[in-house]
Design a protein around this motif. Structure first.
Motif, PDB file in Angstrom:
ATOM      1  N   UNK A   1       0.832  -1.201   0.000  1.00 37.12           N
ATOM      2  CA  UNK A   1       0.000   0.000   0.000  1.00 37.12           C
ATOM      3  C   UNK A   1       0.869   1.254   0.000  1.00 37.12           C
ATOM      4  N   UNK A   2       1.957   1.224   0.761  1.00 37.23           N
ATOM      5  CA  UNK A   2       2.861   2.364   0.800  1.00 37.23           C
ATOM      6  C   UNK A   2       3.557   2.580  -0.524  1.00 37.23           C
ATOM      7  N   UNK A   3       4.006   3.811  -0.740  1.00 40.84           N
ATOM      8  CA  UNK A   3       4.743   4.141  -1.969  1.00 40.84           C
ATOM      9  C   UNK A   3       6.228   3.978  -1.690  1.00 40.84           C
ATOM     10  N   UNK A   4       6.898   3.040  -2.363  1.00 43.27           N
ATOM     11  CA  UNK A   4       8.313   2.779  -2.064  1.00 43.27           C
ATOM     12  C   UNK A   4       9.207   3.893  -2.583  1.00 43.27           C
ATOM     13  N   UNK A   5      10.207   4.250  -1.780  1.00 35.00           N
ATOM     14  CA  UNK A   5      11.179   5.258  -2.208  1.00 35.00           C
ATOM     15  C   UNK A   5      12.251   4.656  -3.101  1.00 35.00           C
ATOM     16  N   UNK A   6      12.378   3.330  -3.093  1.00 36.84           N
ATOM     17  CA  UNK A   6      13.391   2.676  -3.912  1.00 36.84           C
ATOM     18  C   UNK A   6      13.070   1.209  -4.085  1.00 36.84           C
ATOM     19  N   UNK A   7      13.923   0.509  -4.820  1.00 42.74           N
ATOM     20  CA  UNK A   7      13.714  -0.913  -5.076  1.00 42.74           C
ATOM     21  C   UNK A   7      14.003  -1.744  -3.830  1.00 42.74           C
ATOM     22  N   UNK A   8      13.361  -2.908  -3.756  1.00 44.07           N
ATOM     23  CA  UNK A   8      13.629  -3.882  -2.704  1.00 44.07           C
ATOM     24  C   UNK A   8      13.858  -5.234  -3.364  1.00 44.07           C
ATOM     25  N   UNK A   9      14.414  -6.162  -2.610  1.00 47.44           N
ATOM     26  CA  UNK A   9      14.557  -7.530  -3.094  1.00 47.44           C
ATOM     27  C   UNK A   9      13.648  -8.438  -2.290  1.00 47.44           C
ATOM     28  N   UNK A  10      13.212  -9.516  -2.926  1.00 46.52           N
ATOM     29  CA  UNK A  10      12.356 -10.489  -2.247  1.00 46.52           C
ATOM     30  C   UNK A  10      12.993 -11.864  -2.358  1.00 46.52           C
ATOM     31  N   UNK A  11      12.802 -12.706  -1.335  1.00 47.05           N
ATOM     32  CA  UNK A  11      13.324 -14.074  -1.392  1.00 47.05           C
ATOM     33  C   UNK A  11      12.459 -14.930  -2.305  1.00 47.05           C
ATOM     34  N   UNK A  12      12.855 -15.043  -3.532  1.00 39.90           N
ATOM     35  CA  UNK A  12      12.013 -15.679  -4.543  1.00 39.90           C
ATOM     36  C   UNK A  12      11.722 -17.136  -4.215  1.00 39.90           C
ATOM     37  N   UNK A  13      12.687 -17.833  -3.625  1.00 43.49           N
ATOM     38  CA  UNK A  13      12.450 -19.237  -3.272  1.00 43.49           C
ATOM     39  C   UNK A  13      11.322 -19.352  -2.250  1.00 43.49           C
ATOM     40  N   UNK A  14      11.305 -18.446  -1.269  1.00 45.45           N
ATOM     41  CA  UNK A  14      10.224 -18.446  -0.285  1.00 45.45           C
ATOM     42  C   UNK A  14       8.896 -18.136  -0.954  1.00 45.45           C
ATOM     43  N   UNK A  15       8.916 -17.163  -1.848  1.00 47.88           N
ATOM     44  CA  UNK A  15       7.694 -16.766  -2.548  1.00 47.88           C
ATOM     45  C   UNK A  15       7.095 -17.951  -3.300  1.00 47.88           C
ATOM     46  N   UNK A  16       7.953 -18.684  -3.987  1.00 50.18           N
ATOM     47  CA  UNK A  16       7.474 -19.823  -4.774  1.00 50.18           C
ATOM     48  C   UNK A  16       7.082 -20.991  -3.888  1.00 50.18           C
ATOM     49  N   UNK A  17       7.948 -21.361  -2.970  1.00 51.83           N
ATOM     50  CA  UNK A  17       7.737 -22.572  -2.191  1.00 51.83           C
ATOM     51  C   UNK A  17       6.568 -22.431  -1.216  1.00 51.83           C
ATOM     52  N   UNK A  18       6.344 -21.211  -0.724  1.00 49.42           N
ATOM     53  CA  UNK A  18       5.260 -21.001   0.238  1.00 49.42           C
ATOM     54  C   UNK A  18       3.992 -20.469  -0.407  1.00 49.42           C
ATOM     55  N   UNK A  19       4.017 -20.380  -1.730  1.00 51.65           N
ATOM     56  CA  UNK A  19       2.855 -19.936  -2.494  1.00 51.65           C
ATOM     57  C   UNK A  19       2.312 -18.610  -1.958  1.00 51.65           C
ATOM     58  N   UNK A  20       3.237 -17.668  -1.753  1.00 49.22           N
ATOM     59  CA  UNK A  20       2.863 -16.344  -1.289  1.00 49.22           C
ATOM     60  C   UNK A  20       2.446 -15.473  -2.469  1.00 49.22           C
ATOM     61  N   UNK A  21       1.612 -14.494  -2.194  1.00 48.68           N
ATOM     62  CA  UNK A  21       1.169 -13.547  -3.221  1.00 48.68           C
ATOM     63  C   UNK A  21       1.543 -12.141  -2.805  1.00 48.68           C
ATOM     64  N   UNK A  22       2.224 -11.419  -3.683  1.00 46.90           N
ATOM     65  CA  UNK A  22       2.482 -10.000  -3.476  1.00 46.90           C
ATOM     66  C   UNK A  22       1.576  -9.227  -4.419  1.00 46.90           C
ATOM     67  N   UNK A  23       0.748  -8.364  -3.840  1.00 45.92           N
ATOM     68  CA  UNK A  23      -0.258  -7.618  -4.594  1.00 45.92           C
ATOM     69  C   UNK A  23      -0.003  -6.133  -4.448  1.00 45.92           C
ATOM     70  N   UNK A  24       0.244  -5.441  -5.544  1.00 47.02           N
ATOM     71  CA  UNK A  24       0.323  -3.993  -5.491  1.00 47.02           C
ATOM     72  C   UNK A  24      -1.059  -3.382  -5.419  1.00 47.02           C
ATOM     73  N   UNK A  25      -1.149  -2.225  -4.761  1.00 44.86           N
ATOM     74  CA  UNK A  25      -2.426  -1.514  -4.670  1.00 44.86           C
ATOM     75  C   UNK A  25      -2.196  -0.073  -5.080  1.00 44.86           C
ATOM     76  N   UNK A  26      -2.819   0.335  -6.180  1.00 46.88           N
ATOM     77  CA  UNK A  26      -2.625   1.670  -6.733  1.00 46.88           C
ATOM     78  C   UNK A  26      -3.905   2.492  -6.611  1.00 46.88           C
ATOM     79  N   UNK A  27      -3.887   3.459  -5.789  1.00 49.79           N
ATOM     80  CA  UNK A  27      -4.970   4.422  -5.576  1.00 49.79           C
ATOM     81  C   UNK A  27      -6.326   3.751  -5.379  1.00 49.79           C
ATOM     82  N   UNK A  28      -7.307   3.988  -6.286  1.00 52.46           N
ATOM     83  CA  UNK A  28      -8.695   3.642  -6.013  1.00 52.46           C
ATOM     84  C   UNK A  28      -9.502   3.753  -7.295  1.00 52.46           C
ATOM     85  N   UNK A  29     -10.773   3.363  -7.178  1.00 49.42           N
ATOM     86  CA  UNK A  29     -11.739   3.451  -8.268  1.00 49.42           C
ATOM     87  C   UNK A  29     -13.025   4.085  -7.724  1.00 49.42           C
ATOM     88  N   UNK A  30     -13.964   4.465  -8.573  1.00 52.06           N
ATOM     89  CA  UNK A  30     -15.181   5.122  -8.077  1.00 52.06           C
ATOM     90  C   UNK A  30     -15.926   4.318  -7.017  1.00 52.06           C
TER      91      UNK A  30
END
Length: 337
Positions: A258-287
């Motif tokens: 939800x926050x606006x990042x000031x710079x790039x970050x890294x993610x542990x891709x093996x954890x993301x895949x093996x634990x079936x995690x979801x990273x979802x960006x959220x950009x502003x809103x709709x009507x």
């Protein structure tokens, strides 16, 4: 001529020509405008997409003073709030109803030609929402910020009966806490760096608050939840919080940025895949998020008494920005008086 706030080098109030009304536009007289974290971050060079000089102000309530001949959606005299994203209405995303993801997106008050911290401004009338009479001006100023967590929770698939963590409890984090509670989250644990912020979150309804700087912060959050988090809302979006969020959501959880990042970050891709995690960006809103936000405000889920902690006149814009950066306030508003 009119007064307008600009961020060319610091925060200044200058005289400018009142903008002319164009096709499809409405002209507004500003009533209140909120100082957003994106404005203070841009002022300090920490926003990835918004850079001075520009005219700030996208959390705006105003009164329509005139409309172009082709405008029928609003009329003079109505009190409205601005949905500040400025879509092209023609690209793939706009046609699909995702105008917040427009491929040519502009954003009113964030680098566009005009901003809402001005005595008058013009904007495409399709970006206006009529404010219900039962919402006073300070409450109406919260419609835009409340729409942010409404949208984020919608993208997460809802939070009813789910274990939720909120990382960071600035204005958006606190609003996320309030909206998640109203929408039926089973248990909510927050993290924050300062003891004052943690105490405020507890007063606002968090079940527990953990020191974000603790080496075992993720473990503490899971312990307070009694389980892994179904959804983590990262309202800070830096390396430390992304790392914590994935650990808190492990396994099978969703992390919503939800926050606006000031710079790039890294993610542990093996954890993301093996634990079936979801990273979802959220950009502003709709009507539809604006509509839901108005209902939440009408029902008292979020109140101006809790969130609006200072209102300053337009001429004191620099002081309002200083208030917003001080940590002593939640939401600071400007009024034209």
């Amino acid at each position: 001529m009119m007064r307008v706030v600009v961020l060319p080098d610091g925060v200044r109030v200058v005289e400018a020509k009142t903008p002319d009304l164009g096709p499809g536009e409405a002209q507004l007289r500003m009533v209140v405008a909120g100082v957003c974290g994106s404005d203070t971050h841009a002022l300090r060079g920490r926003h990835p997409n918004v850079h001075p000089p520009y005219a700030p102000g996208h959390e705006v309530v105003g009164v329509v003073t005139a409309v172009a001949p082709d405008v029928t959606a609003v009329r003079a005299g109505q009190r409205v709030t601005v949905e500040p994203d400025l879509p092209c209405w023609e690209c793939k995303q706009c046609v699909a109803g995702r105008q917040n993801l427009c491929e040519q997106l502009g954003f009113f008050g964030c680098g566009s030609e005009q901003g809402g911290m001005a005595e008058a401004f013009t904007i495409n009338a399709r970006r206006l929402h009529v404010v219900p009479d039962e919402l006073d001006d300070p409450t109406a100023a919260l419609i835009e910020p409340v729409s942010t967590p409404v949208h984020a929770i919608r993208l997460a698939g809802g939070v009813r009966d789910r274990a939720v963590a909120v990382l960071g409890v600035g204005t958006i984090g606190l609003l996320t806490l309030k909206v998640a509670r109203a929408q039926g989250a089973r248990r909510i644990v927050v993290t924050a760096r300062s003891a004052r912020s943690r105490a405020r979150a507890l007063a606002f309804g968090a079940d527990a608050a953990v020191d974000a700087t603790a080496p075992d912060a993720a473990d503490q959050v899971r312990a307070e939840l009694g389980e892994s988090a179904d959804v983590v809302f990262d309202c800070v979006a830096e390396q430390s919080t992304v790392t914590q969020a994935l650990a808190i959501a492990d396994k099978g959880g969703t992390v919503v940025v939800v926050g606006v990042p000031a710079g790039d970050v890294t993610v542990p891709l093996a954890l993301l895949q093996d634990s079936q995690l979801r990273i979802q960006g959220s950009a502003t809103y709709l009507p539809e998020d604006y509509a839901d936000a108005m209902v939440l405000l009408r029902d008292g889920v979020v109140t101006a008494a809790d969130f609006v902690t200072a209102i300053r006149p337009l001429n004191e814009a620099a002081a309002a920005f200083a208030d917003a950066e001080s940590g002593d306030h939640i939401k600071v508003l400007l009024a034209p008086r």
